[in-house]
Structure formats: structure tokens, C-alpha cells
Write a protein that holds these residues in place. Structure first.
Motif, PDB file in Angstrom:
ATOM      1  N   MET A  89       0.859  -1.171   0.000  1.00  0.00           N
ATOM      2  CA  MET A  89       0.000   0.000   0.000  1.00  0.00           C
ATOM      3  C   MET A  89       0.902   1.230   0.000  1.00  0.00           C
ATOM      4  O   MET A  89       1.828   1.329   0.792  1.00  0.00           O
ATOM      5  N   ASP A  90       0.584   2.154  -0.878  1.00  0.00           N
ATOM      6  CA  ASP A  90       1.444   3.330  -0.937  1.00  0.00           C
ATOM      7  C   ASP A  90       1.084   4.347   0.139  1.00  0.00           C
ATOM      8  O   ASP A  90       0.023   4.274   0.764  1.00  0.00           O
ATOM      9  N   ALA A  91       1.986   5.266   0.369  1.00  0.00           N
ATOM     10  CA  ALA A  91       1.833   6.254   1.446  1.00  0.00           C
ATOM     11  C   ALA A  91       0.611   7.134   1.235  1.00  0.00           C
ATOM     12  O   ALA A  91      -0.054   7.520   2.198  1.00  0.00           O
ATOM     13  N   PHE A  92       0.291   7.439  -0.026  1.00  0.00           N
ATOM     14  CA  PHE A  92      -0.870   8.292  -0.319  1.00  0.00           C
ATOM     15  C   PHE A  92      -2.149   7.648   0.210  1.00  0.00           C
ATOM     16  O   PHE A  92      -2.971   8.311   0.855  1.00  0.00           O
ATOM     17  N   VAL A  93      -2.329   6.364  -0.064  1.00  0.00           N
ATOM     18  CA  VAL A  93      -3.536   5.655   0.378  1.00  0.00           C
ATOM     19  C   VAL A  93      -3.575   5.587   1.899  1.00  0.00           C
ATOM     20  O   VAL A  93      -4.611   5.843   2.521  1.00  0.00           O
ATOM     21  N   LYS A  94      -2.445   5.241   2.503  1.00  0.00           N
ATOM     22  CA  LYS A  94      -2.385   5.151   3.959  1.00  0.00           C
ATOM     23  C   LYS A  94      -2.715   6.499   4.594  1.00  0.00           C
ATOM     24  O   LYS A  94      -3.488   6.568   5.551  1.00  0.00           O
ATOM     25  N   ASP A  95      -2.160   7.572   4.044  1.00  0.00           N
ATOM     26  CA  ASP A  95      -2.454   8.912   4.555  1.00  0.00           C
ATOM     27  C   ASP A  95      -3.931   9.256   4.405  1.00  0.00           C
ATOM     28  O   ASP A  95      -4.538   9.855   5.291  1.00  0.00           O
ATOM     29  N   LYS A  96      -4.514   8.860   3.279  1.00  0.00           N
ATOM     30  CA  LYS A  96      -5.933   9.138   3.027  1.00  0.00           C
ATOM     31  C   LYS A  96      -6.818   8.417   4.039  1.00  0.00           C
ATOM     32  O   LYS A  96      -7.786   8.990   4.551  1.00  0.00           O
ATOM     33  N   MET A  97      -6.498   7.166   4.343  1.00  0.00           N
ATOM     34  CA  MET A  97      -7.272   6.403   5.328  1.00  0.00           C
ATOM     35  C   MET A  97      -7.142   7.041   6.708  1.00  0.00           C
ATOM     36  O   MET A  97      -8.134   7.225   7.416  1.00  0.00           O
ATOM     37  N   ASN A  98      -5.915   7.355   7.080  1.00  0.00           N
ATOM     38  CA  ASN A  98      -5.697   7.973   8.384  1.00  0.00           C
ATOM     39  C   ASN A  98      -6.389   9.321   8.481  1.00  0.00           C
ATOM     40  O   ASN A  98      -6.963   9.649   9.522  1.00  0.00           O
ATOM     41  N   GLN A  99      -6.375  10.102   7.403  1.00  0.00           N
ATOM     42  CA  GLN A  99      -7.045  11.404   7.406  1.00  0.00           C
ATOM     43  C   GLN A  99      -8.548  11.235   7.583  1.00  0.00           C
ATOM     44  O   GLN A  99      -9.186  11.977   8.335  1.00  0.00           O
ATOM     45  N   SER A 100      -9.125  10.246   6.927  1.00  0.00           N
ATOM     46  CA  SER A 100     -10.553   9.995   7.052  1.00  0.00           C
ATOM     47  C   SER A 100     -10.918   9.652   8.491  1.00  0.00           C
ATOM     48  O   SER A 100     -11.877  10.197   9.056  1.00  0.00           O
ATOM     49  N   MET A 101     -10.125   8.781   9.120  1.00  0.00           N
ATOM     50  CA  MET A 101     -10.392   8.403  10.508  1.00  0.00           C
ATOM     51  C   MET A 101     -10.186   9.587  11.448  1.00  0.00           C
ATOM     52  O   MET A 101     -10.994   9.816  12.350  1.00  0.00           O
ATOM     53  N   ASN A 102      -9.129  10.335  11.235  1.00  0.00           N
ATOM     54  CA  ASN A 102      -8.851  11.494  12.096  1.00  0.00           C
ATOM     55  C   ASN A 102      -9.939  12.554  11.975  1.00  0.00           C
ATOM     56  O   ASN A 102     -10.350  13.139  12.976  1.00  0.00           O
ATOM     57  N   ASP A 103     -10.394  12.805  10.749  1.00  0.00           N
ATOM     58  CA  ASP A 103     -11.472  13.781  10.556  1.00  0.00           C
ATOM     59  C   ASP A 103     -12.723  13.364  11.309  1.00  0.00           C
ATOM     60  O   ASP A 103     -13.368  14.170  11.976  1.00  0.00           O
ATOM     61  N   ARG A 104     -13.073  12.082  11.198  1.00  0.00           N
ATOM     62  CA  ARG A 104     -14.279  11.593  11.866  1.00  0.00           C
ATOM     63  C   ARG A 104     -14.166  11.792  13.373  1.00  0.00           C
ATOM     64  O   ARG A 104     -15.096  12.280  14.017  1.00  0.00           O
ATOM     65  N   LYS A 105     -13.027  11.452  13.946  1.00  0.00           N
ATOM     66  CA  LYS A 105     -12.828  11.593  15.391  1.00  0.00           C
ATOM     67  C   LYS A 105     -12.784  13.061  15.801  1.00  0.00           C
ATOM     68  O   LYS A 105     -13.378  13.449  16.811  1.00  0.00           O
ATOM     69  N   GLN A 106     -12.089  13.865  15.023  1.00  0.00           N
ATOM     70  CA  GLN A 106     -11.911  15.277  15.370  1.00  0.00           C
ATOM     71  C   GLN A 106     -13.232  16.048  15.330  1.00  0.00           C
ATOM     72  O   GLN A 106     -13.500  16.875  16.200  1.00  0.00           O
ATOM     73  N   TYR A 107     -14.042  15.783  14.337  1.00  0.00           N
ATOM     74  CA  TYR A 107     -15.245  16.590  14.156  1.00  0.00           C
ATOM     75  C   TYR A 107     -16.478  16.042  14.861  1.00  0.00           C
ATOM     76  O   TYR A 107     -17.495  16.721  14.939  1.00  0.00           O
ATOM     77  N   HIS A 108     -16.385  14.845  15.395  1.00  0.00           N
ATOM     78  CA  HIS A 108     -17.527  14.244  16.088  1.00  0.00           C
ATOM     79  C   HIS A 108     -18.051  15.158  17.203  1.00  0.00           C
ATOM     80  O   HIS A 108     -19.248  15.459  17.258  1.00  0.00           O
ATOM     81  N   SER A 109     -17.173  15.611  18.081  1.00  0.00           N
ATOM     82  CA  SER A 109     -17.628  16.447  19.209  1.00  0.00           C
ATOM     83  C   SER A 109     -18.151  17.794  18.721  1.00  0.00           C
ATOM     84  O   SER A 109     -19.107  18.327  19.286  1.00  0.00           O
ATOM     85  N   ARG A 110     -17.554  18.340  17.672  1.00  0.00           N
ATOM     86  CA  ARG A 110     -18.063  19.616  17.137  1.00  0.00           C
ATOM     87  C   ARG A 110     -19.469  19.453  16.586  1.00  0.00           C
ATOM     88  O   ARG A 110     -20.324  20.326  16.779  1.00  0.00           O
ATOM     89  N   PHE A 111     -19.698  18.346  15.903  1.00  0.00           N
ATOM     90  CA  PHE A 111     -21.047  18.090  15.405  1.00  0.00           C
ATOM     91  C   PHE A 111     -22.020  17.918  16.573  1.00  0.00           C
ATOM     92  O   PHE A 111     -23.125  18.460  16.545  1.00  0.00           O
TER      93      PHE A 111
END
Length: 117
Positions: free
Chosen positions: A1-23
Motif C-alpha cells: 500500500m502506498d503512502a498516499f492511500v495510507k495517509d488518506k485512510m488515516n485522514q478519514s479516521m482522524n477527521d471523523r474523530k476530530q469533528y464528532h464532538s463539534r457536530f
């Protein structure tokens, strides 16, 4: 798996966690959405695993990368096999036609979560 895909997955998970409380704090419909999600994915006549696979197929057809990432993870957590995920992708490809080739993202998500196990 290339770094771009890994970064994209991690960004998706981080966004979900980060914005949950704001929502939760700022969006009046978010709690209702979470309740709807909880009810929709409860085991009933269909198992939670089968519901996650259905949601994955819909996510592919609608081209929602965060949804694909989430439902691949949830399907894996409910015990879905690689073969079940591939058959789910088959259904998405049939229902979505050419644009459902977006299912490649589901394979990236599957590889990502298999390496997390």
C-alpha cells in the motif's frame, strides 16, 4: 500500500474523530442521525454484518470515500471475509455501472484494515 492511500485512510479516521464532538455540540440533527444509524445497524432479520456490506455497496455507488472507509472497517469488525467484501463490490459494480469502478477505494480500505489487525 502506498503512502498516499495510507495517509488518506488515516485522514478519514482522524477527521471523523476530530469533528464528532463539534457536530455533537453544534448540529441539532447529529444526535438524531447517530440514533438512526444505531437503529439501522442493529441485528434483526439481517445481521449487522450483512447491513454493513449493504452500506458498503451503497457507499461505492454514491462514491463516498469516508463512507467506504467506515463500512469496510465495520464489515471487517463484524467478521466479513475478503470474499464477502469482493462479492459486495460485485453488486456495487453491477448496480452502479462504470462509475462504480470507484470500488478501488474499497480495496485500499480493505488492505489498510487488514494490516491493522
Amino acid at each position: 500500500m502506498d503512502a498516499f492511500v495510507k495517509d488518506k485512510m488515516n485522514q478519514s479516521m482522524n477527521d471523523r474523530k476530530q469533528y464528532h464532538s463539534r457536530f455533537l455540540e453544534n448540529c441539532s440533527t447529529y444526535n438524531s442521525f447517530l440514533e438512526l444509524e444505531k437503529k439501522a445497524f442493529e441485528a434483526g432479520s439481517l445481521s449487522r454484518k450483512h447491513k454493513e456490506l449493504m452500506a458498503l455497496s451503497i457507499s461505492i455507488v454514491t462514491k463516498c470515500e469516508p463512507c467506504i472507509e467506515w463500512h469496510v472497517q465495520q464489515a471487517c469488525l463484524t467478521g466479513a471475509s475478503d470474499k464477502e467484501i469482493y462479492e459486495t463490490i460485485d453488486v456495487a459494480l453491477e448496480m452502479g455501472g462504470g462509475p462504480a469502478a470507484y470500488s478501488r477505494f474499497a480495496l485500499n480500505a480493505l488492505d489498510f484494515y487488514k494490516k491493522q489487525a
